[in-house]
Design a protein around this motif. Structure first.
Motif, PDB file in Angstrom:
ATOM      1  N   SER A  82      43.422  36.347  39.568  1.00 53.81           N
ATOM      2  CA  SER A  82      43.256  37.729  38.692  1.00 53.81           C
ATOM      3  C   SER A  82      42.490  37.378  37.477  1.00 53.81           C
ATOM      4  O   SER A  82      42.024  38.432  36.843  1.00 53.81           O
ATOM      5  N   TYR A  86      39.073  38.851  39.969  1.00 55.38           N
ATOM      6  CA  TYR A  86      39.250  40.363  39.777  1.00 55.38           C
ATOM      7  C   TYR A  86      40.815  40.691  39.686  1.00 55.38           C
ATOM      8  O   TYR A  86      41.436  39.778  40.097  1.00 55.38           O
ATOM      9  N   GLU A  87      40.856  41.844  39.221  1.00 58.12           N
ATOM     10  CA  GLU A  87      42.158  42.336  39.395  1.00 58.12           C
ATOM     11  C   GLU A  87      42.213  43.998  39.036  1.00 58.12           C
ATOM     12  O   GLU A  87      41.087  44.504  38.964  1.00 58.12           O
ATOM     13  N   TRP A  88      43.236  44.428  39.779  1.00 62.33           N
ATOM     14  CA  TRP A  88      43.265  46.002  39.551  1.00 62.33           C
ATOM     15  C   TRP A  88      43.684  46.551  38.221  1.00 62.33           C
ATOM     16  O   TRP A  88      44.516  46.126  37.650  1.00 62.33           O
ATOM     17  N   TYR A  90      45.953  48.575  36.795  1.00 60.80           N
ATOM     18  CA  TYR A  90      47.217  49.035  37.245  1.00 60.80           C
ATOM     19  C   TYR A  90      47.728  50.399  36.258  1.00 60.80           C
ATOM     20  O   TYR A  90      48.132  51.374  36.900  1.00 60.80           O
TER      21      TYR A  90
END
Length: 309
Positions: A82, A86-88, A90
């Motif tokens: 992450s 990548y990460e989202w 949230y």
């Protein structure tokens, strides 16, 4: 990122040396050769050496010289996907869910497609390095790889094998052109052979006295020649004393800059004691150098320079 004019890759070892020198990086022929080959063969370049010898600077200079974006992955213990890939987003996803609920959206497929779309994707350094750029393939600096654990090293091996990463919600993202990869390590632990085999390798050593003097003249133009010679000779002498942390090139530049700002024209024990914190960063080393050992080193430097004329 701001668009920059892209320069062509050097066509020879001599052009590589000239390219680096134009940006005040003085590379020996062996380093220039392996760098030229890494660019030509599109292979990662694995640089080992003590801290402060200029490994990271190579990536920075390449970025400037070639007009490419510099993407830096600073490694540390506990680095995970992450943070590196990548990460989202949230909070934005949760907001979209609330808005969809308020609007009465019940289509689960449409909702998931909106949630896991490009606009919610936060690209970390690895994914940035694999993404297309108007300036050409970026320079991807993986700095101090030895600070990470073996699990991340294995993941990185997979990335460097195919220059692609799979995001479960979106699919596989593959680099249209491999980035220029520079990996550095201070050798605090051994990096696995499998990763090294993917790369071209070079050990970056401390520069010779002549090269380091040239660096001081370039980086600290206000430093007079006598002081520059004494600073370089003194630092070179300290590196033979088995200190806990030898001063790197950056520390030599900092020290020369500090002495120039103080209008010093030569070294003396009092000046060294007053400014040694710009050169050495550990108290045990400072205690040694501000004592008899440091005074002897200065005496030897003065005698050698006087003998050399």
């Amino acid at each position: 990122m701001t668009d920059k004019p892209t320069s062509a890759l050097p066509a020879s070892i001599e052009e590589t040396i000239a390219m680096l020198e134009a940006h005040d990086y003085l590379a020996g022929r062996s380093l220039a050769t392996v760098l030229f080959l890494a660019l030509k063969l599109k292979r990662p370049l694995f640089l080992e050496g003590d801290a402060g010898v200029g490994k990271t600077e190579i990536a920075k200079v390449l970025s400037k010289a070639l007009g490419r974006d510099l993407i830096r992955l600073q490694c540390y213990e506990g680095l995970d996907i992450s943070s590196a890939v990548y990460e989202w987003n949230y909070p934005a996803q949760m907001l979209d869910i609330r808005l969809s609920e308020a609007e009465g959206v019940t289509d689960r497929g449409r909702l998931e497609g909106d949630l896991f779309s490009e606009r919610h994707l936060i690209r970390r350094p690895v994914l940035q390095a694999l993404s297309p750029s108007a300036n050409g393939a970026p320079v991807f600096l993986i700095d101090e790889l030895d600070r990470t654990d073996e699990a991340f090293e294995a993941f990185l091996l997979e990335i460097l094998s195919d220059y692609q990463v799979t995001i479960p919600e979106m699919g596989t993202i593959r680099a249209s052109e491999p980035p220029i990869v520079i990996i550095t390590t201070n050798r605090t632990r051994e990096v696995h052979d499998a990763l090294k085999r993917r790369c071209l390798y070079h050990w970056v050593d401390y520069p010779s006295a002549g090269v380091e003097l040239d660096i001081i003249h370039r980086k600290v133009p206000g430093c007079n020649d006598r002081l520059a010679r004494e600073v370089v000779s003194y630092v070179q002498k300290l590196r033979t004393l088995d200190l806990f942390k030898n001063p790197g090139i950056a520390e030599t530049i900092d020290w020369a800059t500090a002495l120039t700002e103080l209008d010093r024209v030569a070294l003396d024990p009092e000046t060294i004691a007053d400014t040694i914190g710009t050169l050495l960063k550990y108290q045990d080393d400072i205690s040694r150098i501000t004592g008899s050992e440091g005074r002897k080193a200065l005496s030897d430097v003065k005698a050698e320079l006087a003998a050399a004329g």
